[in-house]
Motif scaffolding. Sequence first.
Motif, PDB file in Angstrom:
ATOM      1  N   THR A  32       0.825  -1.206   0.000  1.00 43.63           N
ATOM      2  CA  THR A  32       0.000   0.000   0.000  1.00 43.63           C
ATOM      3  C   THR A  32       0.860   1.257   0.000  1.00 43.63           C
ATOM      4  O   THR A  32       0.572   2.223  -0.724  1.00 43.63           O
ATOM      5  N   ALA A  33       1.913   1.260   0.788  1.00 39.23           N
ATOM      6  CA  ALA A  33       2.822   2.413   0.818  1.00 39.23           C
ATOM      7  C   ALA A  33       3.468   2.622  -0.550  1.00 39.23           C
ATOM      8  O   ALA A  33       3.618   3.768  -1.009  1.00 39.23           O
ATOM      9  N   VAL A  35       2.219   1.746  -3.542  1.00 42.82           N
ATOM     10  CA  VAL A  35       1.191   2.265  -4.448  1.00 42.82           C
ATOM     11  C   VAL A  35       0.900   3.737  -4.143  1.00 42.82           C
ATOM     12  O   VAL A  35       0.773   4.564  -5.058  1.00 42.82           O
ATOM     13  N   LEU A  36       0.798   4.092  -2.865  1.00 46.16           N
ATOM     14  CA  LEU A  36       0.573   5.484  -2.490  1.00 46.16           C
ATOM     15  C   LEU A  36       1.727   6.364  -2.955  1.00 46.16           C
ATOM     16  O   LEU A  36       1.511   7.460  -3.500  1.00 46.16           O
ATOM     17  N   GLY A  37       2.953   5.907  -2.764  1.00 46.58           N
ATOM     18  CA  GLY A  37       4.119   6.669  -3.216  1.00 46.58           C
ATOM     19  C   GLY A  37       4.114   6.892  -4.714  1.00 46.58           C
ATOM     20  O   GLY A  37       4.357   8.006  -5.198  1.00 46.58           O
ATOM     21  N   ALA A  39       1.475   6.820  -6.650  1.00 44.18           N
ATOM     22  CA  ALA A  39       0.351   7.712  -6.957  1.00 44.18           C
ATOM     23  C   ALA A  39       0.727   9.172  -6.700  1.00 44.18           C
ATOM     24  O   ALA A  39       0.427  10.050  -7.523  1.00 44.18           O
ATOM     25  N   LEU A  40       1.369   9.447  -5.580  1.00 46.35           N
ATOM     26  CA  LEU A  40       1.790  10.813  -5.284  1.00 46.35           C
ATOM     27  C   LEU A  40       2.825  11.299  -6.297  1.00 46.35           C
ATOM     28  O   LEU A  40       2.746  12.441  -6.782  1.00 46.35           O
ATOM     29  N   GLY A  75       6.588  11.428  -2.653  1.00 39.84           N
ATOM     30  CA  GLY A  75       6.115  10.225  -3.325  1.00 39.84           C
ATOM     31  C   GLY A  75       7.264   9.341  -3.769  1.00 39.84           C
ATOM     32  O   GLY A  75       7.208   8.108  -3.622  1.00 39.84           O
TER      33      GLY A  75
END
Length: 161
Positions: A32-33, A35-37, A39-40, A75
């Motif tokens: 998740t981290a 994917v979030l990175g 995405a950012l 990100g």
Amino acid sequence: MDTLASFAAAIEATGFVHAMKFSPLWYSLANTAHVLGVALLVGAILPMDLRLLGLWRGVGREELARVLVPIAAFGLLLAVSAGLVLFSVRAGHYVGVTIFYWKLCLITLGTVLALLFHVRAGLWLESATDRQAALHGAASLCCWLGALVAGRMIAYFPNWP
């Protein structure tokens, strides 16, 4: 390649990696981290690069950079940190996947180009000419979108090319 395989095996043999492999919670959080990175990172780079290419001329490059550059940097740090954790769990697999090396090259090139551009044009791109901005925007888009595609291809086409 034998040295890389040995290195990968050593990474996978650590206690940390063992804990990650057998903990759906920790592995899921790392994923998740990552994917979030991503995405950012891409979410900030895409509008910035499109502005550098000439879209939204009514929005100042400097103002946009002040908002998006820190988001992209955070990100990148998050995606790379979490990516290293994800790599460690299957290091032996990844060292044999050609497209993984393409992804790493594109990330490295995108990062180096961004750093050089900001050194040359100022942190907020205040001294970049329109031509310099457009060239950087095009190269940056190619690097980051290429890295994004390569990352997805690893999952679906691990033996390509």
